[in-house]
Structures are given as structure tokens and as C-alpha cells.
Scaffold this active site. Structure first.
Site, PDB file in Angstrom:
ATOM      1  CG  ASP A  17      29.577 -26.959 -24.152  1.00  0.00           C
ATOM      2  OD1 ASP A  17      28.633 -26.773 -24.903  1.00  0.00           O
ATOM      3  OD2 ASP A  17      29.633 -28.289 -23.743  1.00  0.00           O
ATOM      4  CG  ASP A  21      24.034 -28.152 -27.104  1.00  0.00           C
ATOM      5  OD1 ASP A  21      24.855 -27.924 -26.723  1.00  0.00           O
ATOM      6  OD2 ASP A  21      24.076 -29.561 -27.503  1.00  0.00           O
TER       7      ASP A  21
END
Length: 492
Positions: A372, A174
Site C-alpha cells: 500500500d 492511492d
């Protein structure tokens, strides 16, 4: 000196010429149209449904031999495989629309989580005294009992070893998080995971982190109990992990191992990342994996989420020579997110009329656009999205339009077609540098019948986001030491 000077100058000129070709290449789009392989996309749709519904014996990772050698943090480099989350969390779906809807639900939660995280950072002093302060009497940490089953932060995962001797675990990666953590025995409340829960008592390299340590001080939320640092990480939907901060040995397959990596030993974890054991934080904060390992760079290649193939995550890997690069920066309010120097888009080789200031990060920490890996669909400021969408629509009059689906308002009926040409969508970075996206990165299937939709969406919140649909199949390199990010096609 006279004999060495010419060689030095030649070397310097060559180096400058090479860097210039890498950094300032592609100031025009390479193509105006791109082929979309409709047939292959629909084949992958069928394959992923077969895997999820148990009609395939595909297994993402076998147990891997651990290399018993320590990695020198000043010079190491390593690579390990990545898979999309569906291959680990094999939830059955009656059809592809059901699968896509689950993805989009997670994606909305993910975006809300990032927005919430940024707003907390912008109002950090208020948060410290607000109701979501989690420190309680006696040095304990508590968290609200809110279901986190919809949390969507875990879209890609890998397999690493934790402890000594190393046990292998599936871990989510992440770029929007900093704290690494894993579910630990004894469990107060742990969600279901594929592997046995990590037992720190069986590891000779486990150490709890003291309250006076630098790592404990770097946590956003911490407390102290018997000189052990307690941590809590909460996410935008109320999901959380609570436990003891520890240092452990992490093993990266055949690359070797790294000692004393700080990570959370989570004893109470609600709803996060079902099936995976925990999370590897790749964000820009001080406790993230790249920062702790003092990595000069990291990169990943994310495969199509309907593919049963794997990509890779690499640390200290060089920027590919054919990368298109731009600036990489962080907000003064939070180190976690990676903001990039995007100035606009082109469609079919023609720049879209969008003000460059649309994607700028201001001094207050608002605005800007981040890369992201946990968000699927790119989110753009409303006016920028409309301009991009309308430019695409204006050049696809030859395609059969169909009704919108979910958050997608521009969809096409491509049933019965094997390949179609669509206008190329390109990023435009600082310096007028273009990076052309392959068609499958912006026109994606939403069912098994041949309906494809334009995979961008509008947002009225900061930050804007380049999601993983737009990144799939390319090598994205975060050159941390030089504050650059590079995009290179087909590097999985």
C-alpha cells in the site's frame, strides 16, 4: 521448416533462461550489513522543515505542456512525476518531531481505514442493511457530518489535466482505493485545495453517467436522480465524497490524453486530502484507473518523504529486468487490495523464525499482507513483528539504545555519527527469494538530533501491510496481466 526450427528453439531457450534469471534470482541475501548515512538523513530533515516553514521557495510542479494526442488504450504507456504530500500541503511545524507525529497520526487513521474497508467487504450483506446505508428518499445521497481532517490516505500526489480544454490539478494517488474523483462546482461543501475547483460546465468532454450504465452498477454505493448516477465513497474515519459520476478526459502531461474515464464529480467532500483536488484510485477494482485503461501493468517509485525530489508513476511499463518478483493476488471478498507472496524476513542474512502461514490469505478473506502506498509504516502480525524486532536488536548491540518514541519501541542515539553499519533487513518471497532493503527504509530519523527508530509496527488486525517507508527509493511494479509484483532497487 528445417531452417527456422533451430532459431526458434534458441530463442525459446534464451527467453526461458531470461525469465528464470528474473523470477528466481537472489535466493540468498546480497549483503549482511547495510550502511546508514546518518548525515544525509539529518540534512533532509532540515531541508523539509525549511520548505514547510516557508524558508524555501521550492515549488513541486510547474504548469506542464499538455500533449494534444489521444493514447491508444491497447498500447499506450506513460510516466508522470510523484511528490510526497508535505510539499503540497505546506503545514508549518516547529520541529521534526511535530512533523513526524502528524505523519504517524495520519498513518494510524489510514491503517484503521483499510481495516474498516476490509471488514465491510467481509460483511458486505450486513453493511447493505446497516445504519451506514446512505441512500435516502428521492434518489439523493447523504453522508454523516464527521470531520475528516485526520484522514491520512493521501501521502503521494501527482499533477494531471482534467477536462477539455485541460485544466491541471494536484491529485492524490492511492493503491487502497478504486474510485477516481475530483471536487466539482457547484460545491455544497468542499475543503480547501491549491487549485481552483473543477467546473464541469467549462469542459466540452464532460458527460454525466446514466443510472443504467455499467459504471454506475460497479459502484459500492449509488443512487439515481434524473437518470444521473450519484455516488458516495466513505472512508474509515467518517470522511467522504458525494456527487455525480461522470466521464472525463484525463491528460497526462507530455504522454497524451485518455477520453471517457469514469470518475466522481464531488459536490460534497469532507476533510479529505487537504490541498489536493481529488484522488486517482490505483486499486484492483473495476473503476480504478489501471482497470479502466486496461493497463497490463503499473509501477511507481516513491521518494523519501523528506526529499524535495520527485518519483514517477508509470502505466504499462515493463518489469525491470533486475526485479525480484513474487505472486500478486486479490481476495475473493474485495478486488481493491494487492496481496503479495511474502513468506518471511531475514536480518543480517539469517532468516527470522516466522511461520510462512503468517502471511497467507485464507479463503474467508482474512490474513495476508498487502502492498500500500498510502500507509507509511509497515504493520506485521504481533508475533511476526516481535520476531523481526528481536532479531534486529540482537545484531545492533554496538549501537547506543535510547527510549522508545510513539509506536516505535526500538530506537537508537546516532548523534555525532556520520555513517553506521546496520544489519540488512530482507523480504523473503515465495521460492526463497530475497530482496534486501536499504538501511534508510527501516531505520528512520524521528528528530533533528540523531535519534533513529526501527520503522515497523505490530498489528492485531487484517490486513498486514507493506508501507511506503519500506518501499521508498525502489521501483515497485504491479504486473497485472501476469499476476506478479516486482521490486527493483534505486529506480526513481
Amino acid at each position: 521448416m528445417a531452417t527456422t526450427t533451430p532459431f526458434f528453439l534458441i530463442t525459446l531457450l534464451f527467453s526461458f533462461s531470461f525469465l528464470t534469471s528474473v523470477t528466481f534470482s537472489r535466493t540468498t541475501p546480497t549483503t549482511t550489513t547495510s550502511p546508514l548515512d546518518v548525515t544525509s538523513a539529518l540534512v533532509r530533515v532540515t531541508q523539509i522543515l525549511d520548505i514547510l516553514n516557508g524558508h524555501s521557495d521550492f515549488q513541486p510542479f510547474a504548469q506542464e505542456t499538455i500533449q494534444q494526442s489521444s493514447l491508444d488504450s491497447s498500447s499506450f504507456s506513460f510516466s508522470f512525476p510523484l511528490h510526497s504530500r508535505e510539499l503540497l500541503n505546506k503545514t508549518q511545524h516547529k520541529d521534526y518531531k511535530s512533523l513526524l507525529q502528524a505523519r504517524l497520526d495520519r498513518d494510524l487513521t489510514r491503517v484503521n481505514s483499510l481495516v474498516t474497508k476490509l471488514q465491510r467487504a467481509l460483511k458486505k450483506e450486513e453493511v447493505k442493511s446497516a445504519d451506514n446505508q446512505v441512500l435516502t428518499q428521492g434518489g439523493k445521497l447523504s453522508a454523516p457530518l464527521v470531520s475528516g481532517e485526520s484522514q491520512g490516505s493521501g501521502e503521494y500526489f501527482t499533477r494531471i489535466g482534467v477536462g477539455s480544454p485541460a485544466e491541471q490539478f494536484y491529485m492524490v494517488i492511492d493503491t487502497g482505493s478504486d474510485v477516481n474523483w475530483i471536487q466539482c462546482e457547484p460545491c455544497v461543501d468542499c475543503y480547501d485545495q491549491s487549485d481552483p475547483i473543477f467546473d464541469p460546465s467549462s469542459s466540452s468532454s464532460y458527460e454525466s453517467v446514466s443510472c443504467e450504465s455499467r459504471q454506475c452498477d460497479q459502484l459500492e454505493v449509488s443512487a439515481c436522480s434524473r437518470d444521473r448516477c450519484l455516488y458516495e465513497v466513505t472512508y474509515g474515519d467518517g470522511s467522504f465524497t458525494v456527487g455525480t459520476l461522470m466521464t472525463e478526459t484525463l491528460s497526462f502531461g507530455k504522454s497524451g490524453y485518455v477520453e471517457k474515464v469514469a470518475m466522481g464529480c464531488g459536490h460534497d467532500n469532507e476533510g479529505l486530502f487537504t490541498a489536493a483536488a481529488g484522488l486517482l484510485g490505483l486499486g484492483g477494482g473495476s473503476l480504478s484507473l489501471p482497470e479502466q485503461l486496461k493497463a497490463t501493468s503499473f509501477s511507481y517509485c516513491l521518494v523519501d518523504r523528506d526529499s524535495n525530489k520527485s518519483g514517477t508513476l508509470e502505466l504499462n511499463s515493463p518489469v525491470p529486468s533486475d526485479s525480484v518478483t513474487t505472486t500478486l493476488s486479490k481476495s475473493s471478498k474485495t478486488n481493491t487490495f494487492y496481496y503479495i507472496g511474502l513468506t518471511g524476513f531475514a536480518v543480517g542474512g539469517h532468516p527470522v523464525q516466522i511461520a510462512e502461514s503468517t502471511f497467507e490469505l485464507d479463503k474467508s478473506g482474512n490474513g495476508g499482507i498487502i502492498v500500500d502506498c498510502g500507509t507509511a509504516v509497515s504493520r506485521l502480525e504481533i508475533e511476526a513483528y516481535y520476531a523481526l524486532r528481536d532479531a534486529f536488536r540482537s545484531q545492533t548491540g554496538n549501537l547506543k539504545s535510547t527510549r522508545p518514541y510513539a509506536l516505535f519501541d526500538t530506537c537508537y542515539d546516532l548523534s555525532g555519527l556520520s555513517t553506521v553499519k546496520v544489519p540488512t533487513v530482507s523480504f523473503i518471497f515465495y521460492g526463497g527469494k530475497y530482496f534486501d532493503l536499504p538501511a534508510e527504509n527501516y531505520l528512520i530519523p524521528v528528530d533533528s538530533d540523531g535519534t533513529f527508530c526501527f520503522a515497523f509496527a505490530p498489528t492485531n488486525s487484517s490486513p498486514q501491510i507493506i508501507g511506503n517507508v519500506q518501499q521508498q527509493g525502489m521501483r515497485v511494479t504491479f504486473d497485472l496481466s501476469n499476476e506478479r509484483v516486482g521490486f527493483a532497487s534505486y529506480k526513481c
